[in-house]
Design a protein around this motif. Structure first.
Motif, PDB file in Angstrom:
ATOM      1  N   VAL A 193      -3.560 -17.777  23.553  1.00 56.06           N
ATOM      2  CA  VAL A 193      -2.096 -17.685  23.573  1.00 56.06           C
ATOM      3  C   VAL A 193      -1.659 -16.386  24.231  1.00 56.06           C
ATOM      4  CG1 VAL A 193      -0.001 -17.634  22.152  1.00 56.06           C
ATOM      5  CG2 VAL A 193      -1.933 -19.098  21.494  1.00 56.06           C
ATOM      6  N   TYR A 194      -2.333 -15.287  23.845  1.00 57.62           N
ATOM      7  CA  TYR A 194      -2.011 -13.995  24.464  1.00 57.62           C
ATOM      8  C   TYR A 194      -2.263 -14.044  25.967  1.00 57.62           C
ATOM      9  CZ  TYR A 194      -2.342 -12.326  19.611  1.00 57.62           C
ATOM     10  OH  TYR A 194      -2.183 -12.154  18.267  1.00 57.62           O
ATOM     11  N   ALA A 195      -3.345 -14.701  26.363  1.00 58.13           N
ATOM     12  CA  ALA A 195      -3.674 -14.807  27.784  1.00 58.13           C
ATOM     13  C   ALA A 195      -2.602 -15.575  28.532  1.00 58.13           C
ATOM     14  CB  ALA A 195      -5.030 -15.485  27.950  1.00 58.13           C
ATOM     15  N   ILE A 232      -0.816  -5.880  20.531  1.00 57.12           N
ATOM     16  CA  ILE A 232      -0.710  -7.155  19.799  1.00 57.12           C
ATOM     17  C   ILE A 232       0.739  -7.434  19.415  1.00 57.12           C
ATOM     18  CG2 ILE A 232      -1.377  -8.412  17.714  1.00 57.12           C
ATOM     19  CD1 ILE A 232      -3.603  -8.203  19.759  1.00 57.12           C
ATOM     20  N   ASN A 233       1.448  -6.410  18.930  1.00 59.79           N
ATOM     21  CA  ASN A 233       2.835  -6.619  18.511  1.00 59.79           C
ATOM     22  C   ASN A 233       3.762  -6.913  19.681  1.00 59.79           C
ATOM     23  OD1 ASN A 233       3.320  -6.291  15.519  1.00 59.79           O
ATOM     24  ND2 ASN A 233       2.073  -4.481  15.897  1.00 59.79           N
ATOM     25  N   GLU A 293       2.096 -15.670  32.173  1.00 63.73           N
ATOM     26  CA  GLU A 293       3.496 -15.990  32.460  1.00 63.73           C
ATOM     27  C   GLU A 293       4.284 -14.737  32.809  1.00 63.73           C
ATOM     28  OE1 GLU A 293       4.798 -17.989  28.981  1.00 63.73           O
ATOM     29  OE2 GLU A 293       3.771 -19.886  29.465  1.00 63.73           O
ATOM     30  N   PHE A 294       3.979 -13.638  32.091  1.00 65.14           N
ATOM     31  CA  PHE A 294       4.668 -12.381  32.385  1.00 65.14           C
ATOM     32  C   PHE A 294       4.332 -11.894  33.791  1.00 65.14           C
ATOM     33  CE2 PHE A 294       4.207  -7.732  32.597  1.00 65.14           C
ATOM     34  CZ  PHE A 294       5.536  -7.358  32.427  1.00 65.14           C
ATOM     35  N   LEU A 295       3.045 -11.959  34.142  1.00 65.49           N
ATOM     36  CA  LEU A 295       2.631 -11.509  35.470  1.00 65.49           C
ATOM     37  C   LEU A 295       3.257 -12.364  36.567  1.00 65.49           C
ATOM     38  CD1 LEU A 295      -1.163 -10.705  34.900  1.00 65.49           C
ATOM     39  CD2 LEU A 295       0.704  -9.081  35.254  1.00 65.49           C
ATOM     40  N   ILE A 296       3.341 -13.670  36.316  1.00 64.79           N
ATOM     41  CA  ILE A 296       3.935 -14.567  37.311  1.00 64.79           C
ATOM     42  C   ILE A 296       5.412 -14.244  37.509  1.00 64.79           C
ATOM     43  CG2 ILE A 296       4.580 -16.963  37.781  1.00 64.79           C
ATOM     44  CD1 ILE A 296       1.955 -17.786  36.407  1.00 64.79           C
ATOM     45  N   SER A 297       6.126 -14.058  36.409  1.00 67.94           N
ATOM     46  CA  SER A 297       7.545 -13.717  36.513  1.00 67.94           C
ATOM     47  C   SER A 297       7.746 -12.356  37.171  1.00 67.94           C
ATOM     48  CB  SER A 297       8.205 -13.736  35.134  1.00 67.94           C
ATOM     49  OG  SER A 297       7.627 -12.741  34.295  1.00 67.94           O
ATOM     50  N   PHE A 298       6.826 -11.431  36.872  1.00 64.82           N
ATOM     51  CA  PHE A 298       6.900 -10.105  37.486  1.00 64.82           C
ATOM     52  C   PHE A 298       6.655 -10.185  38.989  1.00 64.82           C
ATOM     53  CE2 PHE A 298       4.703  -6.180  38.848  1.00 64.82           C
ATOM     54  CZ  PHE A 298       5.726  -5.258  38.612  1.00 64.82           C
ATOM     55  N   VAL A 299       5.677 -11.008  39.358  1.00 59.72           N
ATOM     56  CA  VAL A 299       5.368 -11.187  40.793  1.00 59.72           C
ATOM     57  C   VAL A 299       6.547 -11.804  41.523  1.00 59.72           C
ATOM     58  CG1 VAL A 299       3.951 -12.521  42.398  1.00 59.72           C
ATOM     59  CG2 VAL A 299       2.872 -11.277  40.529  1.00 59.72           C
ATOM     60  N   ILE A 348      -6.609 -13.194  15.194  1.00 61.57           N
ATOM     61  CA  ILE A 348      -6.487 -12.547  16.506  1.00 61.57           C
ATOM     62  C   ILE A 348      -7.390 -13.227  17.526  1.00 61.57           C
ATOM     63  CG2 ILE A 348      -6.988 -10.427  17.784  1.00 61.57           C
ATOM     64  CD1 ILE A 348      -6.010  -8.853  15.380  1.00 61.57           C
ATOM     65  N   VAL A 349      -8.624 -13.537  17.126  1.00 61.45           N
ATOM     66  CA  VAL A 349      -9.558 -14.213  18.031  1.00 61.45           C
ATOM     67  C   VAL A 349      -9.016 -15.582  18.426  1.00 61.45           C
ATOM     68  CG1 VAL A 349     -11.862 -15.229  18.212  1.00 61.45           C
ATOM     69  CG2 VAL A 349     -11.580 -12.974  17.187  1.00 61.45           C
TER      70      VAL A 349
END
Length: 363
Positions: A108-110, A277-278, A115-121, A102-103
């Motif tokens: 990768v999670y970041a 996480i999932n 990318e999600f925030l950019i697409s949402f914006v 996880i660490v």
């Protein structure tokens, strides 16, 4: 004579004020002394917790099966050590591996979140996408650095407060102390009662022993039941998460079981990482995991907890939430766990005090 008394009070006030000022000026030194004392007492605290857990088994072997106490202790210790060793052997490597993974996956999670925030914006037509995109970029750019800080923080925790060697020594001492507590518990109780009466006198000694008896009967039963209840919830959670395809099922099952010790807030705290996480791997699995964990919690509330823990504390939801909030605010997660049984004991004495006054509310 009056002048001497006034002079004495002035001198006493000055001396006490001086001592208090020195205590405040050197608070770090005294905190270090308190920390050292708590560290030295840690094996005794662990020993008493182990005694609470093992005493019912020893009593069962001694009273029901008529086995001598010394042999009951050896049988209980042997079973407990085997169970603990098997748990460590089969679960700890997997849990540590999952934590390390996880660490490592934090960058990768970041990136995925960014990318999600950019697409949402970009999907927000009525808002300037470039402005929000810049904000998202600046916010999420710090996430890789956060992972490095997090790794270093974990390392510091293990190096400074969770030394494996120190913990093994403390646990070994705790097992030895616990053995003699259970072996000579009658003598230990008798000696403790005499010491309390000598130090506090008959009146306060009797009250202190009454409080200890109440603590023993309420907190002991509560923790024994709650630990078993949470262990069942953790096992059910780990098994279910594995079959729905959740990542890190064993780690998350252990987390859910541990957090289940905290009333009301614990289950939510335990579920949140599972879902978050999932989500990075499969929203479908995240949804199934959430639904399954909610079902486990409903089963625990309706069947498991009433059967195992019972309602011996008799706390209302308001008092329980109040206790968890205050305990968590002062002492974090340990405070949240300990606050509920302590509040239950406080309630007993507060109710007794109020009832003794026989207040007439009709006046």
């Amino acid at each position: 004579m009056k002048d001497k008394k006034i002079y004495f009070n002035i001198v006493l006030t000055v001396v006490v004020s001086y001592i208090l000022i020195k205590l405040i000026d050197n608070y770090n030194y005294f905190f270090d002394v308190i920390t050292l004392l708590l560290s030295l007492l840690t094996p005794f605290v662990i020993a008493f917790i182990l005694a609470y857990i093992l005493n019912p088994i020893v009593n069962l072997l001694e009273k029901k099966l008529k086995i001598k106490r010394i042999f009951s202790l050896f049988i209980t210790y042997g079973f407990f050590v085997l169970l603990l060793g098997a748990s460590i052997l089969f679960t700890v490597p997997s849990i540590v591996s999952s934590l390390a993974d996880i660490v490592n996956q934090l960058p990768v999670y970041a990136t995925q979140t960014q990318e999600f925030l950019i697409s949402f914006v970009e999907s927000l037509k009525h808002v300037d996408p470039n402005t929000l995109k810049d904000v998202a970029n600046k916010t999420m750019a710090a996430m890789p650095e956060f992972s490095n800080i997090f790794i270093g923080y974990i390392g510091n925790i293990f190096n400074t407060t969770f030394s494996i060697g120190k913990f093994i020594v403390q646990l070994g001492l705790a097992f030895i102390i616990c053995f003699y507590i259970l072996l000579e518990k009658e003598s230990f109780i008798t000696f403790s009662k005499k010491l309390v009466y000598i130090l506090l006198g008959e009146k306060f000694g009797k009250f202190t022993l009454d409080v200890c008896s109440t603590l023993n009967s309420n907190i002991g039963k509560y923790f024994s039941g709650k630990i078993l209840d949470s262990a069942i919830v953790g096992i059910l959670s780990a098994i279910g998460l594995y079959f729905v395809g959740s990542k890190y099922a064993l780690l998350f099952g252990t987390l859910v079981g541990f957090m289940n010790l905290i009333p009301y807030f614990g289950p939510v705290i335990g579920m949140a990482p599972v879902v978050i996480i999932n989500l990075f791997y499969s929203p479908k699995i995240a949804l199934f995991s959430l639904i399954y964990l909610i079902l486990v919690q409903q089963l625990e509330v309706a069947i498991i907890e009433p059967k195992i823990v019972g309602g011996q504390l008799g706390l209302s939801p308001f008092l329980t939430i109040l206790a968890v909030t205050i305990g968590g605010g002062f002492f974090g997660i340990p405070g949240m766990i300990l606050s509920v049984p302590i509040m239950g004991v406080l309630k007993i004495y507060i109710v007794e005090f109020i009832d003794s006054k026989q207040i007439n509310l009709n006046n």
